[in-house]
Write an enzyme that holds these catalytic residues in place. Structure first.
Site, short mmCIF file in Angstrom:
data_model
loop_
_atom_site.label_atom_id
_atom_site.label_comp_id
_atom_site.label_asym_id
_atom_site.label_seq_id
_atom_site.Cartn_x
_atom_site.Cartn_y
_atom_site.Cartn_z
N ARG A 97 0.83 -1.20 0.00
CA ARG A 97 0.00 0.00 0.00
C ARG A 97 0.87 1.26 0.00
O ARG A 97 2.05 1.20 0.31
CB ARG A 97 -0.92 0.02 1.24
N GLU B 54 -5.11 4.44 13.90
CA GLU B 54 -6.03 3.52 14.59
C GLU B 54 -6.65 4.10 15.85
O GLU B 54 -7.60 3.53 16.37
CB GLU B 54 -5.32 2.19 14.91
N ARG C 97 -27.04 -4.23 18.16
CA ARG C 97 -26.31 -4.49 16.92
C ARG C 97 -27.08 -5.52 16.07
O ARG C 97 -27.18 -5.40 14.86
CB ARG C 97 -24.89 -5.00 17.24
N VAL D 67 -14.70 -11.01 16.30
CA VAL D 67 -15.05 -10.28 17.53
C VAL D 67 -13.99 -9.22 17.83
O VAL D 67 -12.85 -9.32 17.41
CB VAL D 67 -15.16 -11.21 18.76
N LEU D 68 -14.41 -8.22 18.57
CA LEU D 68 -13.44 -7.23 19.07
C LEU D 68 -13.93 -6.72 20.41
O LEU D 68 -15.09 -6.33 20.56
CB LEU D 68 -13.31 -6.06 18.09
N VAL E 118 -10.22 -13.68 11.61
CA VAL E 118 -9.81 -12.30 11.27
C VAL E 118 -9.29 -11.57 12.50
O VAL E 118 -8.43 -10.70 12.41
CB VAL E 118 -11.00 -11.54 10.63
N ALA E 119 -9.80 -11.94 13.66
CA ALA E 119 -9.39 -11.27 14.91
C ALA E 119 -7.96 -11.65 15.33
O ALA E 119 -7.52 -11.29 16.42
CB ALA E 119 -10.36 -11.60 16.03
N ASN F 262 -2.50 -9.42 8.25
CA ASN F 262 -2.69 -8.16 7.48
C ASN F 262 -3.44 -8.47 6.19
O ASN F 262 -2.91 -8.32 5.08
CB ASN F 262 -1.35 -7.48 7.20
N MET F 263 -4.68 -8.91 6.33
CA MET F 263 -5.45 -9.33 5.17
C MET F 263 -5.54 -8.26 4.07
O MET F 263 -5.39 -8.58 2.89
CB MET F 263 -6.85 -9.80 5.60
N1 LIG Z 1 -6.63 -9.78 10.11
C1 LIG Z 1 -6.77 -8.60 9.55
O1 LIG Z 1 -6.16 -8.26 8.55
C2 LIG Z 1 -7.77 -7.63 10.14
C3 LIG Z 1 -8.16 -6.50 9.43
C4 LIG Z 1 -9.13 -5.66 9.99
C5 LIG Z 1 -9.66 -5.96 11.27
N2 LIG Z 1 -9.21 -7.06 11.94
C6 LIG Z 1 -9.73 -7.46 13.26
O2 LIG Z 1 -11.03 -7.98 13.15
C7 LIG Z 1 -11.67 -7.89 14.43
C8 LIG Z 1 -13.06 -7.30 14.30
O3 LIG Z 1 -12.95 -5.93 13.91
P1 LIG Z 1 -14.24 -5.03 13.64
O4 LIG Z 1 -13.76 -3.78 13.00
O5 LIG Z 1 -15.31 -5.81 12.98
O6 LIG Z 1 -14.68 -4.70 15.13
P2 LIG Z 1 -16.14 -4.17 15.57
O7 LIG Z 1 -15.95 -3.50 16.89
O8 LIG Z 1 -16.79 -3.43 14.45
O9 LIG Z 1 -16.98 -5.52 15.78
C9 LIG Z 1 -16.72 -6.45 16.80
C10 LIG Z 1 -18.04 -7.08 17.18
O10 LIG Z 1 -17.75 -8.18 18.06
C11 LIG Z 1 -18.86 -8.27 18.94
N3 LIG Z 1 -18.50 -9.12 20.05
C12 LIG Z 1 -17.73 -8.86 21.14
N4 LIG Z 1 -17.66 -9.94 21.94
C13 LIG Z 1 -18.42 -10.91 21.36
C14 LIG Z 1 -18.74 -12.25 21.70
N5 LIG Z 1 -18.29 -12.80 22.82
N6 LIG Z 1 -19.53 -12.95 20.85
C15 LIG Z 1 -19.99 -12.41 19.72
N7 LIG Z 1 -19.73 -11.13 19.35
C16 LIG Z 1 -18.95 -10.41 20.16
C17 LIG Z 1 -19.13 -6.81 19.30
O11 LIG Z 1 -20.41 -6.65 19.86
C18 LIG Z 1 -18.97 -6.14 17.94
O12 LIG Z 1 -20.21 -6.03 17.25
C19 LIG Z 1 -10.73 -7.04 15.29
O13 LIG Z 1 -9.92 -7.88 16.08
C20 LIG Z 1 -9.87 -6.33 14.27
O14 LIG Z 1 -8.61 -5.94 14.80
C21 LIG Z 1 -8.28 -7.89 11.40
#
Ligand SMILES: NC(=O)c1ccc[n+]([C@@H]2O[C@H](COP(=O)([O-])OP(=O)(O)OC[C@H]3O[C@@H](n4cnc5c(N)ncnc54)[C@H](O)[C@@H]3O)[C@@H](O)[C@H]2O)c1
Length: 374
Positions: free
Chosen positions: A15, A117, A202, A238-239, A266-267, A299-300
C-alpha cells in the site's frame, strides 16, 4: 505545507499512503507534495501519475528531509527511526502498545506522531480502521469459499450450492464491521449465513440491513459450540476494544468441526478468537489442526493493495487536508477525533493506553499543548 509520502519498506506491504487523486486535492490547495520514487508501484500508481497532478518525485532522503507532514501506512521500522525529527508530523498506523522500542524511538525523535487507529469520533467509531475491517471481512468470506475447494485441502463444497444441492453454512462470530462485511459477501455467494453477536442493538441493526436471509443468534459458549459444529466456514470477527480477543472457540470445539471445514480468524491481529489460531502470512496463509483449515493472516488488506490504498486514502484525506491546511495544533483543537489520534508529541506520550502498556509516563495532550509556545 510540505507533505511527504515515503515508500513503505515493511515486507509484503504494497500500500501507499496517498493516491494521485488525494495528491491532487492537496496540490490544488497549494500544498507541496513529494512522493518517494516508486512508492505507488505496489498499488499500480506510477510516478508519472503523481507528477501529472502536480506532485514531485524524489529520493527517500528528499522526502523525509523536506517534509513537514509525513504520510505513511505502516509504523516506522528501525531503519526509519533516525529519519524522524522535531518539526515532523507523522500520520500513519502505529499500534504503539505492541512495541516499546518504537514508542521510545518516537519519544526520542521529538516528532508529533498521530496514529490512524486511535482517531476516534465521539460515538466511539474508528473511521481510519473501519475501511480495513470492511476489506478483511469481505476477504474472509472469499478465503472461506476458496479453501473449501478439495484441491486446496477443503471439504470440496461449493459455498453457494446449485439448484437441487444445498449451499454451505457460514457462521460469523461477531457482527461488527468485519462480521457484517463477511456476511454480505457470503450471502452474495449464496451461502446460508448465521451471525452470533453479543449486542442486541447491533443484531437489531443487522436484521434491518441484511433482512431475513441471515440468522441472528445471541452469542454464548453453548451456541458457539453448536453453530461451529454445523459450519462449513467460521469467520472469527469479535473485538473487545483495547483488549486481546477472547478465545471463544476452544480446541475441543475445533476438534468437533467437520473435516475440511475452514476457520478464517480475522481477529488474529488481536490474538485471535480461536484457541488453535496462530498468525500466518499471505505467502503461507493456512495451516490445519484436527482436519480444520485455519486461515489466520494478520494483514489481510495487504492482499488487495489497489483497493486498500484507495479505501485508506478516502478515509484519511479529510484529516490530512485539515492538518495540512490549518497546522496540527489548530486541526486537533477543532476536531476531538483527530486529537485522540495523537499518541506522542514533543517527547511525551499523550495516549493513556500506550503509556500503560509500557509502564511509561502519560501526559494529557492538553497539558503538552498548554506548555509549548503558541
Ligand atoms: N486480520 C486482519 O487483517 C484484520 C483487518 C481488519 C480488522 N481485523 C480485526 O477484526 C476484528 C473485528 O474488527 P471489527 O472492525 O469488525 O470490530 P467491531 O468492533 O466493528 O466488531 C466487533 C463485534 O464483536 C462483537 N463481540 C464482542 N464480543 C463478542 C462475543 N463474545 N460474541 C460475539 N460477538 C462479540 C461486538 O459486539 C462487535 O459487534 C478485530 O480484532 C480487528 O482488529 C483484522
Amino acid at each position: 505545507m510540505n507533505v511527504g509520502v515515503p515508500k513503505e519498506i515493511k515486507s509484503d506491504e504494497y500500500r501507499v499512503a496517498l493516491t494521485p487523486a488525494g495528491a491532487l486535492e492537496l496540490t490544488s490547495r497549494g500544498h507541496s507534495v513529494l512522493v518517494e520514487q516508486g512508492a505507488g508501484e505496489g498499488s499500480a500508481f506510477a510516478d508519472a501519475d503523481y507528477e501529472a497532478v502536480g506532485a514531485r518525485i524524489g529520493s527517500v532522503d528528499d522526502v523525509w528531509g523536506e517534509s513537514e507532514l509525513v504520510l505513511k501506512v505502516k509504523e516506522p521500522l528501525a531503519e526509519e527511526y533516525g529519519r524522524l525529527r522535531e518539526g515532523h508530523v507523522l500520520f500513519t498506523y502505529l499500534h504503539l502498545a505492541a512495541s516499546e522500542e518504537l514508542t521510545q524511538a518516537l519519544i526520542a525523535s521529538g516528532a508529533a506522531c498521530v496514529a490512524y487507529e486511535t482517531v476516534e469520533t465521539d460515538d466511539r467509531a474508528l473511521p481510519l480502521l473501519a475501511p480495513m475491517s470492511e476489506i478483511a471481512g469481505r476477504l474472509a468470506a472469499q478465503a472461506g469459499a476458496t479453501f473449501l475447494e478439495k484441491p486446496l485441502g477443503g471439504r470440496g463444497l461449493l459455498l453457494g450450492g446449485v439448484p437441487g444441492v444445498a449451499p454451505g453454512e457460514v457462521v460469523v462470530i461477531g457482527g461488527g464491521m468485519v462480521g457484517y462485511n463477511a456476511a454480505v459477501i457470503a450471502l452474495g455467494l449464496g451461502a446460508e449465513v448465521t451471525i452470533l453477536e453479543r449486542s442486541i442493538d447491533r443484531m437489531r441493526h443487522l436484521e434491518e440491513v441484511l433482512g431475513p436471509r441471515v440468522t441472528l443468534l445471541m452469542s454464548s459458549s453453548l451456541q458457539i459450540q453448536e453453530s461451529v459444529a454445523e459450519a462449513d466456514v467460521v469467520v472469527g470477527a469479535v473485538l473487545i476494544p483495547g483488549a486481546l480477543a477472547p478465545k471463544l472457540i476452544s480446541r475441543e470445539m475445533v476438534a468437533g468441526m467437520k473435516e475440511g471445514s475452514v476457520i478464517a480468524d480475522v481477529a488474529i491481529d488481536q490474538g485471535g478468537c480461536v484457541e488453535t489460531s496462530k498468525p500466518t502470512t499471505h505467502s503461507e496463509p493456512v495451516f490445519v489442526v484436527d482436519g480444520v483449515i485455519h486461515y489466520c493472516v494478520a494483514n489481510m488488506p495487504g492482499a488487495v493493495p489497489i483497493t486498500s490504498t484507495k479505501a485508506l486514502t478516502n478515509a484519511t484525506l479529510p484529516y490530512v487536508e485539515a492538518i495540512a491546511g490549518r497546522g496540527l495544533r489548530d486541526a486537533i483543537a477543532s476536531d476531538p477525533a483527530l486529537a485522540r489520534g495523537v499518541n506522542v508529541i514533543e517527547g511525551k506520550i499523550t495516549y493513556e493506553a500506550v503509556a500503560e502498556a509500557h509502564g511509561l509516563d502519560y501526559t494529557p495532550l492538553e497539558d503538552v499543548l498548554r506548555l509549548s509556545p503558541v
